[in-house]
Write a protein that holds these residues in place. Structure first.
Motif, mmCIF file in Angstrom:
data_model
loop_
_atom_site.group_PDB
_atom_site.id
_atom_site.type_symbol
_atom_site.label_atom_id
_atom_site.label_comp_id
_atom_site.label_asym_id
_atom_site.label_seq_id
_atom_site.Cartn_x
_atom_site.Cartn_y
_atom_site.Cartn_z
ATOM 1 N N ILE A 46 0.799 -1.225 0.000
ATOM 2 C CA ILE A 46 0.000 0.000 0.000
ATOM 3 C C ILE A 46 0.832 1.276 0.000
ATOM 4 O O ILE A 46 0.513 2.220 -0.706
ATOM 5 N N ILE A 47 1.877 1.311 0.752
ATOM 6 C CA ILE A 47 2.589 2.578 0.929
ATOM 7 C C ILE A 47 3.722 2.779 -0.077
ATOM 8 O O ILE A 47 3.913 3.869 -0.574
ATOM 9 N N ASN A 48 4.426 1.748 -0.411
ATOM 10 C CA ASN A 48 5.598 1.893 -1.283
ATOM 11 C C ASN A 48 5.251 1.643 -2.740
ATOM 12 O O ASN A 48 5.732 0.710 -3.358
ATOM 13 N N VAL A 49 4.389 2.491 -3.287
ATOM 14 C CA VAL A 49 3.996 2.376 -4.689
ATOM 15 C C VAL A 49 4.280 3.702 -5.390
ATOM 16 O O VAL A 49 4.420 4.731 -4.741
ATOM 17 N N PRO A 50 4.388 3.698 -6.731
ATOM 18 C CA PRO A 50 4.606 4.967 -7.436
ATOM 19 C C PRO A 50 3.552 6.011 -7.065
ATOM 20 O O PRO A 50 2.397 5.676 -6.765
ATOM 21 N N ALA A 51 3.933 7.267 -7.102
ATOM 22 C CA ALA A 51 3.125 8.368 -6.565
ATOM 23 C C ALA A 51 1.740 8.500 -7.186
ATOM 24 O O ALA A 51 0.802 8.921 -6.508
ATOM 25 N N HIS A 52 1.566 8.183 -8.471
ATOM 26 C CA HIS A 52 0.243 8.394 -9.069
ATOM 27 C C HIS A 52 -0.756 7.288 -8.720
ATOM 28 O O HIS A 52 -1.934 7.411 -9.022
ATOM 29 N N TYR A 53 -0.302 6.244 -8.068
ATOM 30 C CA TYR A 53 -1.216 5.250 -7.505
ATOM 31 C C TYR A 53 -1.497 5.681 -6.079
ATOM 32 O O TYR A 53 -0.617 6.130 -5.365
ATOM 33 N N LYS A 54 -2.731 5.540 -5.648
ATOM 34 C CA LYS A 54 -3.149 6.111 -4.369
ATOM 35 C C LYS A 54 -3.834 5.076 -3.488
ATOM 36 O O LYS A 54 -4.477 4.156 -3.984
ATOM 37 N N SER A 55 -3.686 5.268 -2.200
ATOM 38 C CA SER A 55 -4.368 4.443 -1.201
ATOM 39 C C SER A 55 -4.960 5.381 -0.160
ATOM 40 O O SER A 55 -4.274 6.278 0.323
ATOM 41 N N TYR A 56 -6.218 5.157 0.199
ATOM 42 C CA TYR A 56 -6.904 6.039 1.141
ATOM 43 C C TYR A 56 -7.684 5.239 2.177
ATOM 44 O O TYR A 56 -8.232 4.182 1.858
ATOM 45 N N VAL A 57 -7.756 5.769 3.380
ATOM 46 C CA VAL A 57 -8.713 5.236 4.350
ATOM 47 C C VAL A 57 -10.004 6.017 4.179
ATOM 48 O O VAL A 57 -10.007 7.185 3.795
ATOM 49 N N ILE A 58 -11.101 5.337 4.447
ATOM 50 C CA ILE A 58 -12.423 5.957 4.446
ATOM 51 C C ILE A 58 -12.720 6.290 5.902
ATOM 52 O O ILE A 58 -12.789 5.391 6.741
ATOM 53 N N ILE A 59 -12.869 7.560 6.191
ATOM 54 C CA ILE A 59 -13.138 7.972 7.560
ATOM 55 C C ILE A 59 -14.558 8.508 7.632
ATOM 56 O O ILE A 59 -14.937 9.428 6.907
ATOM 57 N N GLY A 81 -13.195 1.760 6.268
ATOM 58 C CA GLY A 81 -12.648 0.909 5.225
ATOM 59 C C GLY A 81 -11.471 1.590 4.575
ATOM 60 O O GLY A 81 -10.955 2.595 5.080
ATOM 61 N N TYR A 82 -11.069 1.044 3.438
ATOM 62 C CA TYR A 82 -9.995 1.681 2.675
ATOM 63 C C TYR A 82 -10.172 1.374 1.200
ATOM 64 O O TYR A 82 -10.877 0.429 0.825
ATOM 65 N N ILE A 83 -9.562 2.216 0.379
ATOM 66 C CA ILE A 83 -9.698 2.104 -1.069
ATOM 67 C C ILE A 83 -8.332 2.264 -1.719
ATOM 68 O O ILE A 83 -7.444 2.926 -1.174
ATOM 69 N N LEU A 84 -8.183 1.648 -2.881
ATOM 70 C CA LEU A 84 -6.885 1.634 -3.551
ATOM 71 C C LEU A 84 -7.020 1.930 -5.039
ATOM 72 O O LEU A 84 -7.980 1.501 -5.676
ATOM 73 N N ILE A 85 -6.026 2.622 -5.559
ATOM 74 C CA ILE A 85 -5.783 2.706 -6.999
ATOM 75 C C ILE A 85 -4.390 2.131 -7.177
ATOM 76 O O ILE A 85 -3.405 2.717 -6.724
ATOM 77 N N THR A 86 -4.304 0.951 -7.801
ATOM 78 C CA THR A 86 -3.035 0.234 -7.904
ATOM 79 C C THR A 86 -2.711 -0.073 -9.366
ATOM 80 O O THR A 86 -3.589 0.025 -10.234
ATOM 81 N N THR A 97 -3.703 2.796 -17.154
ATOM 82 C CA THR A 97 -4.779 1.965 -16.598
ATOM 83 C C THR A 97 -4.457 1.651 -15.143
ATOM 84 O O THR A 97 -3.311 1.407 -14.798
ATOM 85 N N ALA A 98 -5.474 1.653 -14.311
ATOM 86 C CA ALA A 98 -5.276 1.324 -12.897
ATOM 87 C C ALA A 98 -6.366 0.373 -12.437
ATOM 88 O O ALA A 98 -7.465 0.327 -12.995
#
Length: 180
Positions: A46-59, A81-86, A97-98
Motif C-alpha cells: 500500500i505505501i511503497n507504490v509509485p506516486a500516481h497510484y493512491k491508497s486512502y482510508v475511508i473515515i 474501510g480503505y480504497i486503492l488505486i493500484t 490503466t489502474a
C-alpha cells in the motif's frame, strides 16, 4: 448524521487496514490470499507504490448531536474501510490503466460508502491521468459486481476456476470503465 472523508493511508492507519483486509482473507472469497498478511506485507503493498497510484482510508465522522444539551463535542472519526488505486500490470504501456479496490470494514456495508468511494476513486483516477479503471472481482461477490455495474463499469473478462479457496474453485470477472 455522518460525513465521509478520504485520507491517504499513512503508517498510523496500517494496523486497522491490515485488520480489515485479514478479515476478508480469513472469512471470504473477496481476497484470494489464503494466508493472513503481516504488517510489513501490507505496508509494501500500500505505501511503497509509485506516486500516481493512491491508497486512502475511508473515515466516517459521526456528528455528536444531542438536542437537549448544547455541546462543543467534536465528531468521532471511525475508519470505515480503505480504497486503492493500484497498477493493473507492471509494464509501462499499462501506466494509463489502474486497478480499483474497495474494502469496507465489516458492519459498514449498506450505508452508501461503496458508491461514495467509487466516485472518489474515479475523480482521483482522472486527476492522476488514468484513462481506464479496472475492478477484478470474485464472481461470488454479487454486491461488488452490482456496485461496479451501477456506476457504469462493463464486464470485459471472465476467468473460470482461476482461484482455489475454502475447497472451491473460484471464478473472477473484470469490469472496466473509461474515465478520461
Amino acid at each position: 448524521m455522518s460525513t465521509i472523508r478520504f485520507e491517504p493511508i499513512e503508517e498510523q492507519y496500517l494496523p486497522e487496514v491490515l485488520s480489515i483486509y485479514n478479515h476478508y482473507v480469513e472469512h471470504t472469497t473477496v481476497s484470494f490470499h489464503t494466508e493472513l498478511l503481516s504488517l510489513a506485507q501490507m505496508r509494501a503493498q500500500i505505501i511503497n507504490v509509485p506516486a500516481h497510484y493512491k491508497s486512502y482510508v475511508i473515515i466516517e465522522e459521526q456528528d455528536a448531536q444531542d438536542n437537549s444539551v448544547v455541546s462543543n463535542a467534536e465528531s468521532t472519526p471511525v475508519i470505515a474501510g480503505y480504497i486503492l488505486i493500484t497498477p493493473h500490470k507492471n509494464k509501462q504501456a499499462y501506466d494509463v490503466t489502474a486497478e480499483v479496490t474497495i474494502y469496507l470494514k465489516p458492519g459498514q456495508t449498506g450505508k452508501g460508502l461503496g458508491g461514495k468511494s467509487l466516485t472518489f476513486l474515479e475523480q482521483a483516477g482522472v486527476a492522476s491521468g488514468f484513462h481506464v479503471l479496472i475492478a477484478t472481482v470474485c464472481t461470488e461477490n454479487a454486491n461488488s459486481i452490482a456496485l461496479f455495474e451501477r456506476y457504469g463499469y462493463e464486464k470485459c473478462a471472465h476467468f473460470r476456476e482461476v482461484g482455489y479457496k475454502f475447497g472451491r474453485r473460484l471464478d473472477i470477472a473484470s469490469y472496466q470503465k473509461i474515465i478520461g
